[in-house]
Design a protein around this motif. Structure first.
Motif, PDB file in Angstrom:
ATOM      1  N   GLN A 176      25.481 -93.010 -55.582  1.00  0.00           N
ATOM      2  CA  GLN A 176      26.171 -91.744 -55.765  1.00  0.00           C
ATOM      3  C   GLN A 176      26.028 -91.285 -57.209  1.00  0.00           C
ATOM      4  N   ALA A 187      37.257 -92.232 -53.346  1.00  0.00           N
ATOM      5  CA  ALA A 187      36.969 -90.901 -53.889  1.00  0.00           C
ATOM      6  C   ALA A 187      38.265 -90.133 -54.111  1.00  0.00           C
ATOM      7  N   THR A 201      27.783 -88.693 -60.201  1.00  0.00           N
ATOM      8  CA  THR A 201      29.004 -87.966 -60.543  1.00  0.00           C
ATOM      9  C   THR A 201      28.663 -86.836 -61.498  1.00  0.00           C
ATOM     10  N   ALA A 257      33.347 -89.058 -46.222  1.00  0.00           N
ATOM     11  CA  ALA A 257      32.786 -89.608 -47.450  1.00  0.00           C
ATOM     12  C   ALA A 257      31.310 -89.903 -47.239  1.00  0.00           C
ATOM     13  N   ASP A 279      40.030 -91.668 -57.095  1.00  0.00           N
ATOM     14  CA  ASP A 279      39.382 -91.294 -58.357  1.00  0.00           C
ATOM     15  C   ASP A 279      39.809 -89.901 -58.781  1.00  0.00           C
ATOM     16  N   GLN A 280      39.938 -89.041 -57.798  1.00  0.00           N
ATOM     17  CA  GLN A 280      40.226 -87.653 -58.101  1.00  0.00           C
ATOM     18  C   GLN A 280      41.718 -87.385 -58.312  1.00  0.00           C
ATOM     19  N   ARG A 302      29.389 -91.777 -49.412  1.00  0.00           N
ATOM     20  CA  ARG A 302      28.924 -92.779 -50.351  1.00  0.00           C
ATOM     21  C   ARG A 302      28.262 -93.886 -49.558  1.00  0.00           C
ATOM     22  N   THR A 354      31.706 -86.244 -57.048  1.00  0.00           N
ATOM     23  CA  THR A 354      30.806 -87.333 -56.739  1.00  0.00           C
ATOM     24  C   THR A 354      30.088 -87.013 -55.445  1.00  0.00           C
TER      25      THR A 354
END
Ligand SMILES: [Zn+2]
Ligand SMILES: [Zn+2]
Length: 366
Positions: free
Chosen positions: A174, A62, A176, A112, A65-66, A114, A189
């Motif tokens: 998850q 995460a 987004t 997290a 990704d960010q 997820r 997310t």
């Protein structure tokens, strides 16, 4: 620092790859690039390992990704750049980065969320007696909590029926969303609301829990409190917390121990303190007294000439060191009792005593 290749590219997977796809891709690539193999390459292999380490961990993924590689390392903004991005002072703007981080990580303390949900941690407090804190005890706690449904064993599906891929998240667990923020468009997310992060939903919901997988029930949990536990200590009972919806690991149960004060004893670390009163003559002449301890009454020797306020030690009568057998001491503060009323005989004896020990005679003159 040279710009590194994108982790998804390294593994050869798409940005929306499931954890399984990432694992499979890593295994395949690792076989190809293994340095021991002909045509293998150490640098590539290392890079591959780095990419996998990041993408297999939902929290690191995460972050990556960010925020790219820095995000995966837990510090999205590099060493010196916190609060600054493109010359914009976020602190000055009253902007809290942790808000963003919390949001995209699921909103609970940076954890997290997820994959399958994790059950909630629960907290209870129990009060035990002073003596039980010293020697340890067993106690039952009854609490009302979300527990796995017995009918469907917690998976939410009616026994005999199957689970199907969640249509909302397409099995990723998850979802987004893109949100406009001060930083521009940001992807957020979060856990899929339909399947609570499992990626699957029951084809036919359990008839008892209606697909939730959990049931609220009252449960009694026996706990063993170790000898030497102190007031305010917290015990963590792993996996004794609430069950999450739709199956998954249970949370933990935190039990805070309160110790009821005892009017006879005061604890200080591993030592126990108490006070005893002795007669004036006993203090001067020496004697033996019975003292209450956590082991029952114990004989304490008062040496001749004991001054009021003197602290005497009963070795090994204190509190056990947590997890060990040796114990602290019991310390007795001795208070000498000066008589406030004297019989004629006592007065006479004391006057003689005073005369003998050279006290000012004038003091006793009537
Ligand atoms: Zn879903
Ligand atoms: Zn059920």
């Amino acid at each position: 620092m040279p710009t590194k290749r994108d982790y998804y590219d390294i593994l050869g997977v798409s940005k929306s790859a499931t954890p399984d796809e990432i694992k499979r891709a890593y295994r395949k690539q690792a076989m190809e690039h293994h340095p021991d193999k002909h045509g293998g390459d150490d640098a590539n292999f290392k890079e591959l390992g780095e990419a996998y380490e990041t993408l297999k961990d939902p929290q690191k993924r995460a972050g990556y990704d960010q925020y790219g590689q820095a995000g995966a390392q837990g510090n999205p903004f590099g060493g010196g750049g916190a609060g600054q991005a493109g010359g914009f002072d976020f602190n000055g703007a009253g902007f809290d980065f942790s808000d963003i981080l919390n949001q995209f990580m699921g909103g609970s303390g940076g954890q997290a969320h997820r994959g399958p949900a994790q059950g909630r941690d629960l907290e209870v407090s129990i009060t035990i007696e002073f003596i039980d804190a010293v020697f340890g005890t067993e106690s039952d706690i009854t609490l009302s909590l979300d527990d796995a449904c017995e009918h469907c064993k917690g998976n939410g599906a009616e026994p005999g029926s199957r689970l199907k891929t969640c249509a909302t998240c397409k099995g990723h667990g998850q979802v987004t969303r893109v949100q406009q923020t001060i930083l521009g468009a940001m992807q957020q997310t979060g856990v899929c609301p339909t399947c609570s992060g499992r990626g699957q939903v029951p084809e036919k919901p359990c008839t008892v829990c209606h697909g939730a997988g959990v049931m609220r029930r009252s449960k009694t949990i026996g706990i063993k409190i170790p000898a030497g536990v102190d007031d305010g200590a917290t015990m963590r009972l792993s996996g004794k917390g609430a069950a999450p919806k739709g199956g998954g690991a249970k949370g933990d149960l935190y039990v805070q121990i309160r110790v009821r004060p005892d009017r006879r004893f005061v604890r200080s670390g591993r030592d126990i303190h108490s006070e005893a009163k002795i007669a004036m003559a006993d203090a001067a002449l020496g004697t033996e007294i019975e003292v209450e301890t956590v082991d029952g009454n114990v004989t304490l020797k008062i040496p001749a000439g004991t001054q009021s306020g003197k602290v005497l030690r009963l070795t090994g009568r204190g509190v056990p060191v947590l997890g060990r057998t040796n114990r602290g001491d019991h310390l007795v503060k001795v208070n000498v009792d000066i008589p406030t009323k004297l019989s004629a005989k006592q007065r006479q004896l004391l006057e003689e005593f005073a005369a003998e020990s050279g006290s000012k005679k004038s003091f006793f003159k009537r």
